[in-house]
Scaffold this motif. Structure first.
Motif, short mmCIF file in Angstrom:
data_model
loop_
_atom_site.label_atom_id
_atom_site.label_comp_id
_atom_site.label_asym_id
_atom_site.label_seq_id
_atom_site.Cartn_x
_atom_site.Cartn_y
_atom_site.Cartn_z
N PHE A 54 0.77 -0.67 -0.05
CA PHE A 54 -0.05 -0.07 -0.05
C PHE A 54 0.71 1.28 -0.36
N SER A 55 2.11 0.89 0.47
CA SER A 55 2.31 2.72 0.94
C SER A 55 3.28 2.78 -0.46
N ALA A 56 3.69 2.09 -1.23
CA ALA A 56 4.38 2.15 -2.36
C ALA A 56 3.20 2.44 -2.77
N VAL A 57 2.03 2.41 -3.21
CA VAL A 57 1.13 2.63 -4.14
C VAL A 57 0.18 4.01 -3.64
N ALA A 58 0.33 4.50 -2.30
CA ALA A 58 0.11 5.16 -1.95
C ALA A 58 0.87 6.67 -1.98
N ALA A 59 2.47 6.30 -2.27
CA ALA A 59 3.27 7.75 -3.10
C ALA A 59 3.07 8.03 -4.31
N LYS A 60 2.78 7.03 -5.41
CA LYS A 60 2.51 7.20 -6.54
C LYS A 60 1.15 6.11 -6.71
N PRO A 61 0.50 6.85 -7.10
CA PRO A 61 -0.96 5.89 -7.33
C PRO A 61 -1.51 6.09 -8.86
N PRO A 62 -1.76 4.56 -9.09
CA PRO A 62 -1.45 4.43 -10.64
C PRO A 62 -2.58 5.26 -12.11
N ILE A 63 -2.04 6.57 -12.17
CA ILE A 63 -3.17 7.10 -12.88
C ILE A 63 -3.65 7.23 -13.91
N ASP A 64 -3.91 5.79 -14.53
CA ASP A 64 -5.10 5.02 -15.36
C ASP A 64 -5.06 3.75 -15.36
N ALA A 65 -5.32 2.62 -13.90
CA ALA A 65 -5.17 1.69 -13.39
C ALA A 65 -5.90 1.88 -11.93
N PHE A 66 -6.46 0.52 -12.04
CA PHE A 66 -6.56 0.55 -10.14
C PHE A 66 -5.84 -0.95 -9.05
N ALA A 67 -5.48 -0.05 -8.48
CA ALA A 67 -4.14 -0.64 -8.02
C ALA A 67 -5.22 -2.05 -6.48
N ARG A 68 -4.85 -3.57 -6.28
CA ARG A 68 -5.23 -4.53 -6.06
C ARG A 68 -3.76 -3.66 -4.57
N VAL A 69 -4.20 -3.50 -3.18
CA VAL A 69 -3.16 -3.46 -2.14
C VAL A 69 -2.98 -4.06 -1.29
N SER A 70 -2.35 -3.58 -0.51
CA SER A 70 -2.28 -5.43 1.08
C SER A 70 -1.84 -4.34 2.22
N VAL A 71 -2.36 -4.01 2.97
CA VAL A 71 -2.40 -2.55 4.34
C VAL A 71 -1.92 -3.48 5.36
N GLN A 72 -0.90 -3.29 6.62
CA GLN A 72 -0.75 -3.97 7.72
C GLN A 72 -1.38 -1.97 8.19
N GLY A 73 -2.13 -2.47 9.61
CA GLY A 73 -2.53 -1.50 11.15
C GLY A 73 -3.57 -1.87 11.88
N GLU A 74 -3.54 -0.74 12.10
CA GLU A 74 -5.52 -0.95 12.83
C GLU A 74 -6.29 -0.56 12.74
N TYR A 75 -7.93 -0.40 13.45
CA TYR A 75 -8.57 0.33 13.26
C TYR A 75 -9.19 1.72 13.85
N VAL A 76 -9.00 2.50 13.62
CA VAL A 76 -9.36 3.43 14.34
C VAL A 76 -10.99 3.24 15.56
N PRO A 77 -10.32 2.73 16.70
CA PRO A 77 -11.66 2.46 17.01
C PRO A 77 -13.15 3.26 17.53
N ASP A 78 -14.70 2.33 17.53
CA ASP A 78 -15.69 3.56 17.77
C ASP A 78 -15.56 4.42 16.89
N ARG A 79 -15.58 4.77 15.36
CA ARG A 79 -15.40 5.59 14.48
C ARG A 79 -16.26 5.03 13.42
N LEU A 80 -17.92 5.21 12.99
CA LEU A 80 -17.64 4.39 11.93
C LEU A 80 -18.50 5.75 10.84
N TYR A 81 -18.71 5.15 9.99
CA TYR A 81 -19.38 6.02 8.88
C TYR A 81 -20.68 5.31 8.32
N LEU A 82 -21.63 6.03 8.11
CA LEU A 82 -22.62 5.13 7.14
C LEU A 82 -23.36 6.21 5.89
#
Length: 246
Positions: A54-82
């Protein structure tokens, strides 16, 4: 051509200008149809691609394509949007988004968890708790859903309880609500049969799919032909009446 009267220069110019305009509009509609079909093909290809960091894609997102990524981290607790009832009007429900903090990142990533069907009432659907601890997420890094004019302004700022509901998901509003910087796109998670969420992510061209562009192109080309036919009909010689010899 004896059956045709000579049209005026004005009539010829008007017909030519109209026909050329209609043809140009028809060609533009065909071009838009091809563009959207190509976008859908790229989206389908990305869903089956191997995930990238993910970090590589986020630094330079493809202009003419979509990227499937893998990212590690944590959810921010109790913060959801509907996102209230987007694309699933026949069932009710909401698309659920959660902020995620990627490892070694200085900003948050908004994650599209998927669609949660409604319960037949005006109440929001019952949400399962977010996973805690380190997570490894995979999905498509895509633009946020489109926005429009929201009557009454920023709905998130007027809500004090979570989850918060909105009819348009604007990343600047979400960032201000969280008091954090967000990545400019969202992560649409891969489908998971074990998940309660329905994940049928695609580019939403339901209001104007490629087939409708082609239908409009046919109409414009028909108008071009009609303009020429009208010119010919209006300048057709009328048959002369025979002389009365009585």
């Amino acid at each position: 051509m004896k059956w045709l009267r000579r049209p005026s220069w004005f009539a010829l110019l008007l017909t030519a200008a109209g026909a050329l305009l209609f043809i140009r509009l028809g060609v533009w509609q065909l071009h838009r149809a091809n563009e959207k079909e190509e976008i859908l093909r790229r989206y389908a290809a990305a869903e089956n691609a191997a995930p990238r960091d993910f970090s590589a894609v986020a630094a330079k997102p493809p202009i003419d394509a979509f990227a499937r990524v893998s990212v590690q981290g944590e959810y921010v607790p109790d913060r959801l949007y509907l996102l209230d009832n987007p694309k699933h009007d026949q069932r009710g429900g909401a698309e659920v988004y959660a902020p995620f903090r990627p490892q070694h990142a200085d900003r948050l990533l908004l994650v599209d968890l998927g669609f949660l069907p409604g319960n037949g009432t005006d109440q929001p659907p019952q949400l399962p708790p977010l996973p805690t601890g380190k997570q490894v997420l995979q999905g498509l890094y895509v633009p946020a859903p489109g926005v429009g004019f929201e009557m009454g302004g920023n709905a998130l700022a007027r809500q004090a309880r979570w989850p918060k509901t909105t009819v348009y998901l604007e990343l600047p509003q979400v960032a201000a609500d969280l008091g954090a910087t967000l990545y400019p796109q969202v992560l649409a998670l891969d489908a998971d049969p074990a998940s309660i969420y329905v994940r049928e992510h695609t580019i939403d061209f339901s209001s104007m799919p490629p087939a409708r562009h082609r239908a409009y192109a046919f109409q414009w080309f028909t108008f071009a032909v009609a303009a020429v036919v009208i010119l010919l009909v209006l300048h057709r010689r009328r048959p002369s009446k025979p002389l009365d010899r009585s």
